[in-house]
Scaffold this motif. Structure first.
Motif, PDB file in Angstrom:
ATOM      1  N   LEU A  82       0.973  -1.074   0.047  1.00 29.14           N
ATOM      2  CA  LEU A  82      -0.326   0.495  -0.081  1.00 29.14           C
ATOM      3  C   LEU A  82       0.760   0.815  -0.357  1.00 29.14           C
ATOM      4  N   VAL A  83       0.604   2.010  -0.831  1.00 27.00           N
ATOM      5  CA  VAL A  83       1.318   3.195  -0.778  1.00 27.00           C
ATOM      6  C   VAL A  83       1.315   3.949  -0.708  1.00 27.00           C
ATOM      7  N   PHE A 104      -3.251   2.930  -3.159  1.00 23.82           N
ATOM      8  CA  PHE A 104      -2.324   4.347  -2.594  1.00 23.82           C
ATOM      9  C   PHE A 104      -3.080   5.253  -2.909  1.00 23.82           C
ATOM     10  N   ILE A 105      -2.449   5.424  -1.211  1.00 27.08           N
ATOM     11  CA  ILE A 105      -3.423   7.088  -0.815  1.00 27.08           C
ATOM     12  C   ILE A 105      -1.988   8.335  -0.150  1.00 27.08           C
ATOM     13  N   ASP A 113      -9.018   5.794   8.328  1.00 30.34           N
ATOM     14  CA  ASP A 113      -9.007   5.372   6.609  1.00 30.34           C
ATOM     15  C   ASP A 113      -8.114   5.191   6.502  1.00 30.34           C
ATOM     16  N   LEU A 114      -7.311   5.070   7.089  1.00 33.31           N
ATOM     17  CA  LEU A 114      -5.354   4.790   6.383  1.00 33.31           C
ATOM     18  C   LEU A 114      -6.271   3.233   6.992  1.00 33.31           C
ATOM     19  N   VAL A 127      -6.920  -0.098  -3.597  1.00 30.69           N
ATOM     20  CA  VAL A 127      -7.769   1.066  -3.009  1.00 30.69           C
ATOM     21  C   VAL A 127      -6.929   2.057  -3.756  1.00 30.69           C
ATOM     22  N   VAL A 128      -7.220   2.844  -4.191  1.00 33.02           N
ATOM     23  CA  VAL A 128      -6.935   3.832  -4.691  1.00 33.02           C
ATOM     24  C   VAL A 128      -7.680   4.937  -4.257  1.00 33.02           C
ATOM     25  N   ASP A 129      -6.581   6.477  -3.835  1.00 36.67           N
ATOM     26  CA  ASP A 129      -7.219   7.217  -3.479  1.00 36.67           C
ATOM     27  C   ASP A 129      -8.295   8.306  -4.497  1.00 36.67           C
TER      28      ASP A 129
END
Length: 204
Positions: A82-83, A104-105, A113-114, A127-129
């Motif tokens: 997870l970036v 990527f967040i 949320d993390l 999971v992507v912003d």
């Protein structure tokens, strides 16, 4: 209770690693098993600990987060990456996903949320912003070839054409051609501007 999700934190700033670890450790189902300050260390820790999820920064000295994602996935295929980065740029998103990242967040994501993102990635989900995903969709793919990216990275510190040519084993004329092409693709006026524009978009 099931075993907690085992985490590897990778960031070149110890203070950031410590703060992130402290927040995540507040979650009963998450535990930090290792930390690393650069990409090379990340691969070593991943090989040693086989974490469930690796939280990876992008810009680090030596081996950066994109290359480190590939290394972690190679030495510990079961580890999801997870970036988590300050540099939430569309170009970086594409590179990270291509390298094998599952998410990527941005670093300013709230702690709850993390933690939720970590759980989703651990479950095999992506999971992507949302804002970054939208920007990536509209900006399109990186238009620079691998050679153009390479010579732009090397020219960013002002080094001469001849020195770049020697480092990449190309003629000076070929390096000039690659730089000229990159300048055109970034709609800039010179190689310094091209390198800056490409970095801002996450293309290099």
């Amino acid at each position: 209770m099931t075993d907690p999700i085992r985490l590897l934190l990778v960031d070149d700033q110890a203070l950031v690693r410590g703060a992130m670890g402290a927040l995540l450790e507040l979650e009963r189902d998450l535990t930090v098993v290792a930390e690393a300050g650069d990409g090379a260390q990340a691969a070593e820790r991943a090989r040693e600990e086989r974490p469930d999820v690796c939280l990876m920064d992008i810009q680090m000295p030596g081996v950066d987060g994109i290359a480190a994602t590939r290394l972690v996935r190679e030495v510990s295929p079961e580890t999801r990456v997870l970036v988590v980065t300050t540099f939430a740029r569309p170009g970086y998103l594409r590179q990270a996903l291509d390298a094998g990242a599952s998410g990527f967040i941005a670093k300013d994501t709230p702690a709850t949320d993390l933690a939720h993102a970590v759980r989703r990635v651990h479950q095999g989900l992506r999971v992507v912003d949302p804002a970054l995903a939208e920007a990536s969709l509209f900006e399109g793919a990186n238009p620079l070839s691998e050679r153009e990216q390479q010579v732009l990275r090397l020219s960013a510190d002002g080094r001469s054409i001849s020195r770049i040519a020697a480092e990449v084993f190309l003629s000076a004329g070929t390096v000039r051609n690659h730089l000229s092409s990159a300048i055109g693709k970034t709609a800039t006026e010179n190689r310094a501007q091209a390198a800056r524009a490409a970095r801002d978009k996450g293309w290099i």
